[in-house]
Design a protein around this motif. Structure first.
Motif: not given
Length: 157
Positions: A32-37, A72-77
């Protein structure tokens, strides 16, 4: 296995919904956003709790039901540089692919990481998406690949 890199993002594909996506029982977000785990990051856990989202985790990956993925997608994550896998059945102990799907390191127009096809068969992964410099995708479903290619242009850079 069908694969490629498109001028799109994970959110673009999710916005198309049932027109493109296969029926799936579980969505997995290992990056997520380049961060694993991401399930191990306190900021992510706090944000999910504040939004009232119920997620599960296994080895740091977020496990989501289909309706939760839309939220998850609709709140901008999903802001880019994320990996997403859609699976045919729920598995509490899902084992993610050991490499990255997205990012600048791979161009699925040229090829896929070693072992990806076997992992997709073994894990029941219907669609693997990774965005970064374009949207990498891999699927065992030819019709799904054709629908993605019909909606989005191939990434050429």
């Amino acid at each position: 296995m069908q694969h490629g890199r498109l001028k799109a993002s994970i959110v673009d594909v999710l916005d198309l919904g049932l027109d493109v996506l296969p029926h799936y029982e579980m969505a997995v977000i290992p990056v997520l956003d380049g961060a694993e785990r991401p399930a191990e990051w306190p900021e992510v856990r706090r944000r999910l709790r504040s939004e009232g989202m119920r997620t599960r985790a296994h080895r740091g990956a977020l496990l989501l039901e289909p309706g939760e993925l839309d939220r998850f997608a609709s709140i901008g994550l999903l802001n880019g540089n994320d990996d997403l896998m859609l699976c045919s059945e729920w598995q509490d102990e899902f084992e993610c692919f050991p490499g990255r799907i997205g990012g600048e390191a791979h161009d699925f127009n040229e090829g896929t990481p070693l072992g990806l096809e076997e992992w997709m068969v073994d894990s029941g992964c219907l669609l693997a998406l990774g965005d970064g410099a374009g949207l990498n995708f891999a699927t065992l479903n030819t019709t799904l690949a054709e629908r993605l290619r019909a909606r989005f242009k191939p990434a050429t850079d």
